[in-house]
Design a protein around this motif. Structure first.
Motif, PDB file in Angstrom:
ATOM      1  N   GLU A 142      -0.621   7.584 -10.095  1.00  0.00           N
ATOM      2  CA  GLU A 142      -0.395   7.240  -8.373  1.00  0.00           C
ATOM      3  C   GLU A 142       0.442   7.458  -8.041  1.00  0.00           C
ATOM      4  N   LEU A 143       1.797   7.528  -8.887  1.00  0.00           N
ATOM      5  CA  LEU A 143       2.880   8.113  -8.273  1.00  0.00           C
ATOM      6  C   LEU A 143       2.811   9.077  -8.706  1.00  0.00           C
ATOM      7  N   GLN A 144       2.565   9.759  -9.414  1.00  0.00           N
ATOM      8  CA  GLN A 144       2.151  11.524  -9.641  1.00  0.00           C
ATOM      9  C   GLN A 144       1.375  11.856  -8.105  1.00  0.00           C
ATOM     10  N   ARG A 145       0.615  11.288  -7.989  1.00  0.00           N
ATOM     11  CA  ARG A 145      -0.084  11.727  -6.165  1.00  0.00           C
ATOM     12  C   ARG A 145       0.748  12.093  -5.269  1.00  0.00           C
ATOM     13  N   PHE A 146       1.349  10.656  -5.668  1.00  0.00           N
ATOM     14  CA  PHE A 146       2.210  10.283  -4.008  1.00  0.00           C
ATOM     15  C   PHE A 146       3.027  11.135  -3.833  1.00  0.00           C
ATOM     16  N   ASN A 147       3.468  11.823  -5.437  1.00  0.00           N
ATOM     17  CA  ASN A 147       5.016  12.253  -4.912  1.00  0.00           C
ATOM     18  C   ASN A 147       4.205  14.109  -4.197  1.00  0.00           C
ATOM     19  N   ASN A 148       3.117  13.886  -5.059  1.00  0.00           N
ATOM     20  CA  ASN A 148       2.364  15.389  -4.652  1.00  0.00           C
ATOM     21  C   ASN A 148       2.071  15.173  -2.684  1.00  0.00           C
ATOM     22  N   ILE A 149       1.276  13.953  -2.408  1.00  0.00           N
ATOM     23  CA  ILE A 149       1.117  13.710  -0.976  1.00  0.00           C
ATOM     24  C   ILE A 149       2.604  14.284  -0.689  1.00  0.00           C
ATOM     25  N   LEU A 150       3.727  13.730  -0.696  1.00  0.00           N
ATOM     26  CA  LEU A 150       5.123  14.114  -0.098  1.00  0.00           C
ATOM     27  C   LEU A 150       5.490  15.980   0.174  1.00  0.00           C
ATOM     28  N   ALA A 151       5.198  16.642  -0.816  1.00  0.00           N
ATOM     29  CA  ALA A 151       4.753  18.176  -1.599  1.00  0.00           C
ATOM     30  C   ALA A 151       4.218  18.134  -0.167  1.00  0.00           C
ATOM     31  N   VAL A 152       3.188  18.782  -0.160  1.00  0.00           N
ATOM     32  CA  VAL A 152       2.308  18.815   0.527  1.00  0.00           C
ATOM     33  C   VAL A 152       2.850  18.575   2.320  1.00  0.00           C
ATOM     34  N   GLY A 176      12.104  25.359   9.681  1.00  0.00           N
ATOM     35  CA  GLY A 176      10.978  25.609   8.755  1.00  0.00           C
ATOM     36  C   GLY A 176      11.874  25.526   7.292  1.00  0.00           C
ATOM     37  N   TYR A 177      13.316  25.903   7.780  1.00  0.00           N
ATOM     38  CA  TYR A 177      13.785  26.558   6.574  1.00  0.00           C
ATOM     39  C   TYR A 177      14.676  25.026   6.004  1.00  0.00           C
ATOM     40  N   ALA A 178      14.682  23.928   7.219  1.00  0.00           N
ATOM     41  CA  ALA A 178      14.946  22.725   6.629  1.00  0.00           C
ATOM     42  C   ALA A 178      14.173  21.760   5.827  1.00  0.00           C
ATOM     43  N   PHE A 179      12.586  21.850   6.111  1.00  0.00           N
ATOM     44  CA  PHE A 179      11.519  21.208   5.560  1.00  0.00           C
ATOM     45  C   PHE A 179      12.000  22.048   4.075  1.00  0.00           C
ATOM     46  N   SER A 180      11.452  23.076   3.711  1.00  0.00           N
ATOM     47  CA  SER A 180      12.445  23.780   2.710  1.00  0.00           C
ATOM     48  C   SER A 180      12.886  23.766   1.548  1.00  0.00           C
ATOM     49  N   VAL A 181      13.956  23.197   2.099  1.00  0.00           N
ATOM     50  CA  VAL A 181      15.599  22.874   1.731  1.00  0.00           C
ATOM     51  C   VAL A 181      15.599  21.621   1.351  1.00  0.00           C
ATOM     52  N   MET A 182      15.100  20.625   2.033  1.00  0.00           N
ATOM     53  CA  MET A 182      14.204  19.158   1.564  1.00  0.00           C
ATOM     54  C   MET A 182      13.680  19.214   0.435  1.00  0.00           C
ATOM     55  N   LEU A 183      11.978  20.131   0.406  1.00  0.00           N
ATOM     56  CA  LEU A 183      11.257  20.004  -0.666  1.00  0.00           C
ATOM     57  C   LEU A 183      11.938  20.333  -1.746  1.00  0.00           C
ATOM     58  N   LEU A 184      12.460  21.463  -1.860  1.00  0.00           N
ATOM     59  CA  LEU A 184      13.635  21.737  -2.829  1.00  0.00           C
ATOM     60  C   LEU A 184      14.119  21.117  -3.262  1.00  0.00           C
ATOM     61  N   ALA A 185      14.804  20.220  -3.133  1.00  0.00           N
ATOM     62  CA  ALA A 185      16.510  19.528  -2.858  1.00  0.00           C
ATOM     63  C   ALA A 185      15.454  18.700  -3.788  1.00  0.00           C
ATOM     64  N   ALA A 186      14.265  18.024  -3.929  1.00  0.00           N
ATOM     65  CA  ALA A 186      13.059  16.768  -4.317  1.00  0.00           C
ATOM     66  C   ALA A 186      13.169  17.668  -5.039  1.00  0.00           C
ATOM     67  N   ALA A 187      12.631  18.314  -5.215  1.00  0.00           N
ATOM     68  CA  ALA A 187      12.418  18.805  -6.868  1.00  0.00           C
ATOM     69  C   ALA A 187      13.239  19.332  -7.898  1.00  0.00           C
ATOM     70  N   SER A 188      13.870  19.479  -7.276  1.00  0.00           N
ATOM     71  CA  SER A 188      15.042  20.304  -8.348  1.00  0.00           C
ATOM     72  C   SER A 188      15.941  18.903  -8.871  1.00  0.00           C
ATOM     73  N   ALA A 189      15.928  17.899  -7.725  1.00  0.00           N
ATOM     74  CA  ALA A 189      16.389  16.442  -8.568  1.00  0.00           C
ATOM     75  C   ALA A 189      15.315  16.066  -9.804  1.00  0.00           C
ATOM     76  N   ALA A 190      14.119  15.822  -9.141  1.00  0.00           N
ATOM     77  CA  ALA A 190      13.426  15.366  -9.917  1.00  0.00           C
ATOM     78  C   ALA A 190      13.431  15.868 -11.589  1.00  0.00           C
ATOM     79  N   LEU A 191      13.958  17.402 -11.382  1.00  0.00           N
ATOM     80  CA  LEU A 191      14.140  18.110 -12.519  1.00  0.00           C
ATOM     81  C   LEU A 191      15.248  17.824 -13.742  1.00  0.00           C
ATOM     82  N   LEU A 192      15.948  17.184 -12.897  1.00  0.00           N
ATOM     83  CA  LEU A 192      17.164  17.458 -13.189  1.00  0.00           C
ATOM     84  C   LEU A 192      17.254  15.597 -13.192  1.00  0.00           C
ATOM     85  N   GLY A 193      16.100  15.029 -13.200  1.00  0.00           N
ATOM     86  CA  GLY A 193      15.942  13.320 -14.027  1.00  0.00           C
ATOM     87  C   GLY A 193      15.957  12.633 -12.735  1.00  0.00           C
ATOM     88  N   TYR A 194      16.484  12.423 -10.913  1.00  0.00           N
ATOM     89  CA  TYR A 194      16.674  11.515 -10.342  1.00  0.00           C
ATOM     90  C   TYR A 194      15.365  12.217  -9.075  1.00  0.00           C
TER      91      TYR A 194
END
Length: 138
Positions: free
Chosen positions: A71-81, A99-117
């Motif tokens: 359920e949490l993974q699905r929610f995160n994927n919805i946010l990514a989409v 366009g770049y702002a939304f891309s950077v926000m997605l990049l920041a969120a995915a990078s933070a998740a890889l780092l543990g947050y």
């Protein structure tokens, strides 16, 4: 509760990070469009047809015990989409900065998740609190 191995979650996050970085180097509309297709297909199939997860299954071995709720993974994927959709719409309309702002926000969120947050996990918690009628303190 159904769970998904974290190695597959991480594989998806790595794919998102790589594609967003590639979009900065090449045509953002094309690269983000491909990423959008990968994420939508994965979301529609419950993660089974996500290209990054499929690569992760083929490459990553081991029996790690860490998991994440589906359920949490699905929610995160919805946010990514959602962020990918907003970036693609912005680029299509010629709103390059947005366009770049939304891309950077997605990049920041995915990078933070890889780092543990997990930013999406925090948003999900707030959402569930609001649905339960609880006040959210900041």
């Amino acid at each position: 509760m159904r769970e998904v191995p974290m190695r597959y979650v991480k594989a998806n996050q790595v794919g998102i990070v790589l594609f967003v970085i590639l979009s900065f180097l090449f045509n953002p509309l094309v690269v983000l469009g491909l990423l959008w297709i990968i994420q939508v297909v994965g979301l529609a199939s419950g993660g089974k047809l996500n290209l990054f997860v499929q690569i992760g299954k083929a490459v990553l071995t081991g029996k790690g015990t860490e998991t994440q709720a589906v359920e949490l993974q699905r929610f995160n994927n919805i946010l990514a989409v959602l962020f990918l959709s907003l970036a693609l719409i912005s680029f299509s309309l010629g709103w390059v900065a947005a366009g770049y702002a939304f891309s950077v926000m997605l990049l920041a969120a995915a990078s933070a998740a890889l780092l543990g947050y997990c930013v999406g996990c925090t948003v999900y918690f707030w959402y569930k609190q609001l649905c339960a009628g609880r006040k959210i303190g900041f």
